[in-house]
Design an enzyme around this catalytic site. Structure first.
Site, PDB file in Angstrom:
ATOM      1  N   GLU A 240      21.123  -4.146 -24.349  1.00 17.16           N
ATOM      2  CA  GLU A 240      20.829  -2.999 -23.482  1.00 17.16           C
ATOM      3  C   GLU A 240      21.346  -3.193 -22.060  1.00 17.16           C
ATOM      4  OE1 GLU A 240      16.735  -0.663 -22.126  1.00 17.16           O
ATOM      5  OE2 GLU A 240      16.877  -1.623 -24.080  1.00 17.16           O
ATOM      6  N   GLU A 266      19.520   4.765 -19.615  1.00 18.15           N
ATOM      7  CA  GLU A 266      18.297   4.833 -18.805  1.00 18.15           C
ATOM      8  C   GLU A 266      18.600   5.351 -17.403  1.00 18.15           C
ATOM      9  OE1 GLU A 266      15.184   1.590 -16.845  1.00 18.15           O
ATOM     10  OE2 GLU A 266      16.282   1.072 -18.656  1.00 18.15           O
ATOM     11  N   HIS A 316      14.052   5.433 -23.215  1.00 24.95           N
ATOM     12  CA  HIS A 316      13.509   4.343 -22.408  1.00 24.95           C
ATOM     13  C   HIS A 316      12.041   4.616 -22.109  1.00 24.95           C
ATOM     14  CE1 HIS A 316      12.346   2.910 -18.316  1.00 24.95           C
ATOM     15  NE2 HIS A 316      12.695   1.772 -18.872  1.00 24.95           N
ATOM     16  N   GLU A 336       9.982   3.193 -27.823  1.00 24.36           N
ATOM     17  CA  GLU A 336       9.615   1.987 -27.088  1.00 24.36           C
ATOM     18  C   GLU A 336       8.132   2.045 -26.749  1.00 24.36           C
ATOM     19  OE1 GLU A 336      11.419  -0.721 -23.426  1.00 24.36           O
ATOM     20  OE2 GLU A 336      11.901   1.430 -23.503  1.00 24.36           O
TER      21      GLU A 336
END
Length: 390
Positions: A240, A266, A316, A336
């Site tokens: 990431e 993100e 995110h 997540e």
């Protein structure tokens, strides 16, 4: 029904905070010579709440996690006048009104984050007005429950990281994400430290658990090209944000270089930004955050574009604004989840400010079909731990 008022408040945490540690998490500041806590500018110890009130008494709740005092000023001065007096169900018109009127300075960054907070609150209003959860307005339930991964494992003592990884296994998680603590300026020793940390976690969780690796923009292209082949043996599900968000060509090169899927987004904004990432094959996993990217109105468009490219969308952060989109989109296979703990980086601050988020059970989250809107409320229990700015 018309929007009658928009109330933006800043909540700044003044309670207990975990002290910073060296090499805790690589980040974009690591390339610079600097003293002190390099993660300092990436800690989110303040939040903006956005309450969109209507003339029928319905109040929608949104939020902004970036630069909260600036977000509040943008909402108060620029965005609130654009939506007051308008029908919240004209959400596309309202989004375009906010986006286009602030385009000279607000199309990315904190301007778009402020738009996101207002937009999220508008969707909460619509759900409450119809008596339906937001995901039912977005397409409904596409999965029985949402698989989720535990996201913490910052770089600390390796034995401590192993104990933490074991705790997630004990809770039933089938996937987890860890952070690197070293980058280019740490040289060959830092490369070895990074590899040792991945090996330590993989030793505990075995080969049947997905492991994601987070760089948080702390590497550069040259460093990433050196270390990625060494990481392949650990079979991570993705790597990431290896480089800063503006280095799109770097993402493209890394995504072609390795068998490890490269993830990002993100720090990207709107469906226009993600169209560019997808058309250039810069990422193999899309990771927008709804309270930054342009709110639910923008995120649902990104989901549709990503689905057409067969690229999964895994937003995110957890949090309800993301869960509703994940539940309603076939493009989103999982979410997540930030475990609840003392305030450290700041993502966990969400649990002190809001209530209503579902708790994972055996690695799955569920949303209630009978709770209208987002299902969130302000958590007044901890208000005394915040400095509140009206």
């Amino acid at each position: 029904m018309k929007i009658s008022n928009v109330r933006a408040r800043v909540f700044e945490w003044k309670g207990h905070t975990v002290a910073p540690q060296a090499h805790f998490c690589s980040n974009a500041m690591d390339e610079l010579w600097d003293r002190g806590d390099s993660m300092g500018t990436f800690r989110f110890h303040g939040w903006t709440t956005v309450e969109v009130e209507t003339d029928t008494g319905i109040v929608g709740l949104g939020n902004v996690a970036l630069a909260p005092r600036i977000a509040k000023a943008i909402i108060d001065q620029y965005l609130a006048p654009l939506v007051i007096g308008q029908d919240p169900f004209d959400y596309e018109y309202l989004w375009q009104r906010m986006y286009r009127s602030t385009h000279a300075w607000g199309r990315k960054g904190i301007g778009m984050a402020a738009i996101s907070g207002v937009d999220i609150a508008i969707w909460d209003v619509m759900g409450k007005a119809l008596g339906k959860p937001v995901f039912k307005l977005l397409g409904g339930r596409t999965k029985e429950k949402i698989p989720c991964y535990a996201s913490k494992l910052y770089r600390t003592d390796l034995n401590e990281m192993q104990r933490e990884a074991q705790s997630y296994l004990d809770q039933g998680f089938k996937a987890m994400k860890m952070r690197f603590g070293y980058g280019p300026r740490d040289g060959a020793q830092g490369v070895r430290e990074n590899l040792n940390s991945v090996a330590a976690v993989r030793e505990v969780i075995g080969e049947d658990i997905d492991l994601m690796l987070e760089c948080y923009m702390g590497w550069n292209l040259e460093y990433a090209k050196r270390i990625l082949p060494k990481l392949e043996r650990f079979q991570p599900r993705w790597l990431e944000e290896p480089v800063i968000a503006d280095d799109i060509d770097g993402y493209v090169e890394l995504n072609k270089l390795t068998s490890i899927p490269i993830s990002g987004g993100e720090h990207e904004f709107t469906h226009y930004g993600f169209r560019q990432l997808l058309e250039q094959r810069a990422v193999s996993v899309v990771q927008y955050d709804t309270n930054r990217v342009g709110g639910i109105t923008a995120a649902r468009k990104i989901n549709a574009i990503a689905e057409s490219f067969s690229v999964p969308v895994i937003p995110h952060a957890g949090q309800m604004h993301n869960y509703h989109l994940t539940m309603a989109s076939l493009a989103s296979p999982m979410s997540e989840f930030f475990p609840v703990h003392d305030v450290e980086i700041g993502n966990e601050l969400f649990y002190y400010l809001f209530k209503g988020d579902p708790e994972p059970v055996d690695g799955f989250l569920d949303l209630d079909d009978d709770v209208p809107g987002l299902g969130l409320e302000l958590n007044e229990q901890y208000f005394d731990q915040f400095n509140i700015i009206e």
